[in-house]
Design a protein around this motif. Structure first.
Motif, short mmCIF file in Angstrom:
data_model
loop_
_atom_site.label_atom_id
_atom_site.label_comp_id
_atom_site.label_asym_id
_atom_site.label_seq_id
_atom_site.Cartn_x
_atom_site.Cartn_y
_atom_site.Cartn_z
N GLU A 7 0.85 -1.20 0.00
CA GLU A 7 0.00 0.00 0.00
C GLU A 7 0.88 1.24 0.00
N SER A 8 0.68 2.11 -1.01
CA SER A 8 1.45 3.36 -1.06
C SER A 8 0.66 4.46 -1.77
N SER A 9 -0.66 4.46 -1.58
CA SER A 9 -1.50 5.37 -2.36
C SER A 9 -1.42 6.82 -1.90
N ALA A 78 -1.68 -1.74 -4.38
CA ALA A 78 -2.69 -0.72 -4.63
C ALA A 78 -2.33 0.02 -5.90
N HIS A 110 -7.86 0.35 -4.46
CA HIS A 110 -7.67 0.78 -3.08
C HIS A 110 -9.01 0.96 -2.35
N HIS A 114 -10.61 -1.28 1.02
CA HIS A 114 -11.13 -0.78 2.29
C HIS A 114 -12.39 -1.53 2.69
N ASP A 316 -5.40 3.60 5.85
CA ASP A 316 -4.67 2.89 4.80
C ASP A 316 -3.67 1.91 5.41
N ASN A 317 -3.62 0.70 4.88
CA ASN A 317 -2.74 -0.33 5.43
C ASN A 317 -2.47 -1.41 4.40
N GLY A 318 -1.42 -2.15 4.62
CA GLY A 318 -1.06 -3.21 3.69
C GLY A 318 -1.94 -4.44 3.81
N ILE A 321 -4.82 -4.55 1.35
CA ILE A 321 -4.36 -4.80 -0.02
C ILE A 321 -4.00 -6.28 -0.20
#
Length: 356
Positions: A7-9, A78, A110, A114, A316-318, A321
């Protein structure tokens, strides 16, 4: 099946491992302190931070589980929506890993991730109604399966999370302001007349919070004593008790207004779609106590279970994803190395390759 999620959005760098649908490990590097001095996320700085921490997080994650990258079957990442530069950092990192270890590549929406994140903790029932409430999005979905989402309503301008952050900023509360707005609001008394419930006198399922932002700015301008002299957390020991009380009441009223807006639209969606088996609420604003309470009341009213992820899965978290990627791979879906990043403002395509 072992799936690595990336995750790096935006401003959180998250990595996680999900094995056969169960979360076994995760790592998260937050950039809150980096961006707080600017009062918001600076995209270029965020991208550089992702580039800096991704390799180290992966080494730590694999080492703690006594694994190597060759043990990974699927690399999920993501691919959007989000900040273009940030997405590219994660996407290119994922492609490099796939080339090195031969794992399958899966690009994850992404927003959908969620809404399926709670599946790590409880069974998801379909069809569901999904409410996604975050800093950049306020969406309502009809969800038939983890791979089939129909967008029913969306934010036309500013999302609920944006309204929270701007409300905090108007009072000189530190970024990110959502949690502080919630915490201070819990101590106040709601006045339903302070702020108008925005964009509900219609028959659609869309949202608009720009008017509420304007109403908050106007209210603070008319009551300048509510604004802190310098950015920080209110000090009740040195502050006039009447000012402190008035600020808490204002924030309680703001929380109520957001909750009431979401309530009206979600109820409208439930009435329009028969056979809903659950209500899923996700995203950063799903951690807000008023939102959680209001949605619990809605679910109870219509006799359907409320599905809420744990607090750490709201942001947001890995893990989300990795889990979404696992579900896609389990269904035989994957992407090739032509996978593109999709920035905010564009629809993430369902362009996966299906096998079997």
């Amino acid at each position: 099946m072992l799936c690595l999620g990336i995750e790096s959005s935006c401003d959180e760098t998250g990595l996680a491992l999900v094995k056969d649908g169960k979360l076994i490990a995760e790592k998260l590097a937050s950039q809150i302190d980096v961006h707080a001095v600017f009062g918001g996320v600076v995209p270029e700085i965020a991208s550089r931070e992702h580039l800096r921490v991704l390799p180290a997080l992966l080494r730590e994650l694999l080492k703690e589980q006594d694994l190597t990258i060759d043990d990974v079957d699927v690399v999920s990442v993501a691919r959007g929506p989000g900040l273009q530069g940030c997405l590219l950092m994660g996407l290119n990192f994922a492609k490099g890993l796939v080339l090195s270890c031969g794992a399958k590549l899966v690009g994850v929406n992404h927003l959908w991730a969620h809404l399926t994140a709670a599946g790590l903790e409880q069974e998801l029932l379909f069809p569901s109604l999904g409410l996604l409430v975050s800093g950049g999005h306020t969406h309502i979905y009809f969800i038939e399966s983890p791979l089939k989402f129909t967008l029913l309503g969306r934010t036309l301008d500013d999302a609920a999370g944006e309204a929270f952050d701007k409300t905090a900023k108007s009072l000189n509360l530190p970024y990110p302001g959502g949690k502080l707005v919630d915490d201070l609001g819990k101590q106040g008394v709601v006045d339903k007349k302070i702020f108008p419930v925005p964009y509900v006198n219609n028959d659609n399922l869309d949202f608009s919070f720009s008017g509420l932002k304007t109403a908050v700015a106007t209210y603070v301008n008319n009551h300048p004593d509510l604004r802190l002299a310098a950015m920080g957390v209110p000090d009740e020991g040195s502050e006039d008790s009447k000012i402190s009380e008035a600020r808490k009441n204002m924030l309680a009223s703001f929380n109520y207004t957001v909750g009431r807006t979401l309530e009206i639209k979600v109820e409208r969606a439930i009435k329009a779609h028969r056979g809903i088996k659950s209500l899923i609420v996700a995203g950063g604003v799903a951690a807000n106590s008023v939102v959680r309470s209001v949605m619990a009341d809605v679910a109870k009213k219509y006799s359907i279970p409320l599905v809420l992820p744990s607090m750490h899965l709201c942001t947001d978290n890995g893990a989300m994803i990795a889990y979404a990627g696992y579900l896609m791979a389990k269904a035989g879906c994957r992407h090739d190395l032509e996978l593109e990043a999709i920035p905010r403002g564009r629809v993430v395509p369902t362009d996966w390759i299906c096998e079997g």
